[in-house]
Design an enzyme around this catalytic site. Structure first.
Site, PDB file in Angstrom:
ATOM      1  N   GLU A 295       0.747  -1.214  -0.114  1.00 39.93           N
ATOM      2  CA  GLU A 295      -0.103   0.051   0.010  1.00 39.93           C
ATOM      3  C   GLU A 295       0.897   1.217  -0.052  1.00 39.93           C
ATOM      4  OE1 GLU A 295      -2.842  -0.700   3.345  1.00 39.93           O
ATOM      5  OE2 GLU A 295      -4.044  -1.850   1.976  1.00 39.93           O
ATOM      6  N   ASP A 375      -8.438  -8.948   3.924  1.00 41.01           N
ATOM      7  CA  ASP A 375      -8.169  -7.740   4.854  1.00 41.01           C
ATOM      8  C   ASP A 375      -9.466  -7.626   5.893  1.00 41.01           C
ATOM      9  OD1 ASP A 375      -7.197  -5.510   5.921  1.00 41.01           O
ATOM     10  OD2 ASP A 375      -7.710  -4.044   4.294  1.00 41.01           O
ATOM     11  N   GLU A 403     -12.763  -2.237  11.804  1.00 39.31           N
ATOM     12  CA  GLU A 403     -12.598  -1.623  10.634  1.00 39.31           C
ATOM     13  C   GLU A 403     -14.074  -1.661   9.676  1.00 39.31           C
ATOM     14  OE1 GLU A 403      -8.927  -1.904   8.571  1.00 39.31           O
ATOM     15  OE2 GLU A 403      -9.567  -0.797   6.915  1.00 39.31           O
TER      16      GLU A 403
END
Ligand code: GCU
Length: 837
Positions: A295, A375, A403
């Site tokens: 990332e 993820d 998240e």
């Protein structure tokens, strides 16, 4: 004092803000206190104030005073007569107290309450502190049974990863600003840091990385090293070691070198120097956490070096100091993922990168692997990388911060999700290889180094630590599972509930039921059958946005078109990911017949009409699951309401607000996902519910004053596809409608959008009589990542229960825009009892 008695007689409980979490040490009822026999003294076999043994004695004194109202003395000398004695094996031996404990491993302890003395014996000081917390946990739960047992950790690494930025913000944090950083430096007031360490010690967490994996090299400045020393000093008495995340490019960006090549001599010398300096400030630094080549983060691949070259660079620097390097397996090239390539698959990345490196890592490198290959999704297949690391030490990475799982605004109890992964048997080389008890325990292979657990836990300054009270069962559960991955998730919950809310059976049963229903419900109203969470993948990861789950460069795809859906990850026809598992597991996932329904779309691309093992088509299952999930979520606030008076008012109100919000947002999710796939597939819902809302009045069909009708993008986040927004920024506006329902009692719900940077105000009237008023202030009350748009994140709903309505009544909402908030309204629902819509 009289006031307190009065409250006690009324059965009311003093307000609590959550700061004490599960360490409240609330006084047990008198009749129960009478049954408790505790020795009158505490003997701590270490008198040094910063030692965990000393801390344990203070904690025992405080806890017993709270729970039983008894004041115990603390001494440091053994004496005749009954005592609670706490110390290490060595200290017991030195004091001449004979103990017969079974073999204890590092951090393990022995607890005996047999006879008139309580023995709390740690293999080390940390273990003794854990034993003290265990004893207090028993007392707080009114468990006075005589016990004598030893317990050892399943794994040596039981760490937390905070994703705190140095400016004080927290990546994916939903509980306010950092307790560690402020204004690009470490905080000077470490009170909350020490309190956090206490909480962590009580769940046997022994290490914490305090800064974001997307690391800022400035953490290595002289001032910040001094700040780290202070934080370490605050946590050390609780047996919690600190570590830091490193930015791979630091030698260049911070050190002024012209390279950060891990094999370059000047780079090696630079890291050695920095590390030595760090250890001068923090002699027991646990180690480093490194996110490299992921990332956009720099890493060794930039110089055509291997990931192991990168990891070993740090491993060699910390080796002389006894430190370890947690090297993240979350490595993927997010810029070169192209969905038009049928074989492209981000899930393949970790194994592709690490498969050939198993014999290349130094023995103090631990590869830290997210539980699934993508993820932290609502359901993922377990990471196959665990099967490839036979020599290299590994740790699993879990996420307590929610998240993708409702950002602490939705109740989602996570241990059942984690246990699905931890209990999974990878059948490596045809032998039992259960991820938790065999692999993470280090038993399955003769691994080089330490193994264990890391959890992303974005605690912030909010008094509740995580932003909301019920989310704390996830932090508590994490500690319990890292110690013993086989412990039952319901038992964890029951202990946590008793410690957090008291011994009342109704409270325990209610919270247990709601929590156990919460992950399945969330999965039902977000993404089913292994398709992932279906959230806004390029945005805040909170509300629904299914179309963002394709054509994005992040490689999180559903490959949904008008006819079919799912990632074909088979070897025979797809991305080949299924073949990354050991043979037996690979065969199971390769074959659609043996792939469990809940991972079907993770592994296979099928028509919407494909029939599942439960007899439904994929699309009908989508529809049904979303209705079922939202219905379950609607029961949470109802179940919670029954606890009024049994729980202190503050915690009761704060949870009631969130659970009501969740009920509304679950409907936003339900409708968005169902509308989207209904539109895409063109396949009708067998029960004809999708897009039909008989109990709703769309705002766009009401009489509007100062409002105009607008379209919304994405279309599916508005009921009837359109909404109304007030014209002009601060004007007052209204919508009204004459109702056509038979007389009765209804719940009145208003759907609106609550944006960041604006606090529109609203008032609901029935025949000019005010029913209630509210403000669009989610930004102050809920911690999720807010948006500036009208979308699945800002969609909010407020409900007024039990309103008497008769035919011909006029409902009106008066609204005043503010800032960015144009007082956007979607619909009003007039709901008969039991209807969820
Ligand atoms: C996710 C998350 C990021 C985080 C990353 C990581 O992609 O959204 O905020 O940096 O995981 O784990 O490194």
């Amino acid at each position: 004092m009289r006031g307190l008695w009065f409250l006690a007689i009324l059965g009311l409980v003093a307000a609590e803000d959550g700061l004490n979490a599960w360490l409240r040490y609330a006084r047990l009822p008198c009749n129960i206190v009478k049954q408790a026999a505790v020795p009158p003294n505490i003997v701590a076999l270490n008198a040094t104030k910063i030692s965990p043994i000393y801390v344990a004695s203070q904690e025992l004194q405080k806890g017993i005073k709270g729970i039983l109202g008894k004041s115990l003395n603390v001494t440091h000398e053994t004496s005749e007569g009954p005592s609670i004695v706490v110390g290490t094996i060595a200290a017991f031996t030195d004091s001449g107290i004979s103990i017969e404990t079974p073999e204890l491993e590092e951090d393990g302890f022995w607890l005996s309450t047999k006879g008139d003395t309580v023995e709390i014996v740690g293999q080390n000081e940390r273990g003794a502190l854990y034993g003290a917390f265990e004893y207090l946990s028993m007392l707080a739960q009114a468990n006075f049974t005589e016990v004598a047992y030893a317990t050892n950790p399943s794994a040596a690494i039981r760490w937390i990863n905070q994703w705190d930025n140095m400016d004080g913000t927290i990546e994916r944090g939903y509980a306010g600003l950092s307790i560690f950083f402020k204004d690009n430096a470490l905080v000077s007031n470490v009170t909350r840091v020490a309190e956090y360490a206490r909480l962590l010690a009580s769940i046997r967490v022994n290490g914490i990385i305090i800064n974001n994996v997307n690391a800022n090299a400035m953490i290595l400045s002289d001032t910040n090293m001094a700040g780290l020393a202070k934080v370490a000093d605050a946590m050390r008495p609780w047996g919690v070691k600190i570590g830091i995340s490193l930015n791979f490019a630091s030698p260049q960006t911070f050190g002024g070198l012209n390279t950060f090549d891990p094999l370059d001599k000047s780079v090696i010398a630079w890291w050695t120097g920095i590390t030595d300096k760090l250890y001068k400030h923090v002699p027991d630094l646990a180690g480093f956490l490194v996110k490299a080549n992921s990332e956009g983060q720099p890493g060794p691949l930039t110089y055509n070096r291997t990931l192991s070259d990168g990891a070993n660079l740090f491993a060699k620097a910390v080796k002389p100091h006894g430190g370890i390097v947690m090297f993240r397996a979350f490595v993927y090239d997010y810029q070169n993922l192209n969905e038009s390539n049928w074989k492209a698959d981000r899930a393949n990345a970790a194994v592709d990168f690490f498969r050939d490196l198993d014999d290349k890592f130094d023995d103090n490198v631990v590869v830290q692997v997210k539980y699934g290959p993508i993820d932290f999704q609502v359901r993922e297949a377990p990471s196959p990388l665990f099967a490839h690391l036979k020599q290299t030490a590994s740790a699993i990475e879990l996420q307590v911060t929610q998240e993708y799982l409702g950002q602490q605004c939705h109740l989602v109890y996570l241990p059942p999700l984690w246990k699905e992964i931890l209990n999974f048997d990878l059948r490596i080389d045809g032998e039992k290889s259960v991820i938790g008890s065999d692999i993470l325990s280090g038993k399955r292979f003769n691994k080089k180094g330490l193994t264990g657990y890391a959890a992303v836990v974005n605690v912030g300054q909010n008094a509740t630590w995580l932003g909301t009270h019920l989310a704390m069962s996830n932090l508590y559960g994490y500690g319990r599972l890292a110690w013993d991955p086989t412990v039952d998730e319901v038992a964890i919950l029951e202990d946590w509930t008793r410690l957090t809310f008291g011994l009342d059976d109704t409270i325990r049963e209610t919270i247990t039921r709601m929590s156990m229903e919460s992950w399945p419900a969330y999965e039902n109203y977000t993404g089913n059958l292994g398709i992932q969470t279906l959230t806004d993948i390029t945005g805040p990861h909170f509300g629904p946005n299914p179309q963002s789950m394709d054509n994005n460069p992040w490689g999180q795809w559903t490959r949904a078109d008008a006819f079919s859906i799912g990632m074909d990850r088979t070897v025979k026809n797809g991305t080949g990911y299924a073949g990354q598992y050991p043979a037996e597991v690979a065969a199971m996932f390769e074959d659609i017949e043996t792939t469990p329904d809940d991972l079907l779309l993770w592994f296979h691309h099928v028509p919407y009409t494909h029939v599942l093992k439960n007899g439904k088509t994929v699309i009908q299952h989508f529809y049904d699951a979303h209705y079922a999930g939202a219905e379950t979520a609607a029961t949470f606030s109802v179940q919670w309401a029954k606890l009024q008076g049994l729980i202190d008012q503050q915690r009761f109100d704060e949870m009631a607000f969130r659970l009501t919000y969740q009920a509304g947002h679950a409907i936003v999710w339900r409708d968005a996902i169902n509308e989207f796939y209904h539109n895409l597939s063109g396949i009708a819902d067998a029960q004809d519910r999708v897009g039909k809302h008989p109990w709703r009045v769309e705002a766009e069909s009401m009489t509007l004053r100062g409002y105009r009708v607008t379209a919304v993008n994405p279309f599916e986040v508005a009921s009837g596809l359109r909404i109304v927004q007030s014209v002009g920024n601060s004007s007052s506006a209204s919508v009204s409608v004459t109702l056509n329902y038979t007389a009765g009692t209804y719940d009145l719900a208003v759907a609106y959008y609550d944006l960041y940077e604006g606090k529109a105000s609203y008032e609901l009237f029935l025949n000019d009589k005010s029913i209630g008023s509210w403000v669009g202030d989610n930004e102050d009350r809920l911690g999720f990542t807010l948006t500036r748009g009208i979308d699945g994140h800002s969609a909010t709903r407020i409900t007024f229960k039990g309103v008497e309505i008769k035919e011909g009544d006029v409902v009106r909402v008066d609204a005043k825009a503010n800032g960015r908030e144009t007082a956007p309204l979607d619909y009003i629902a007039v709901l008969p009892p039991g209807v969820v819509d």
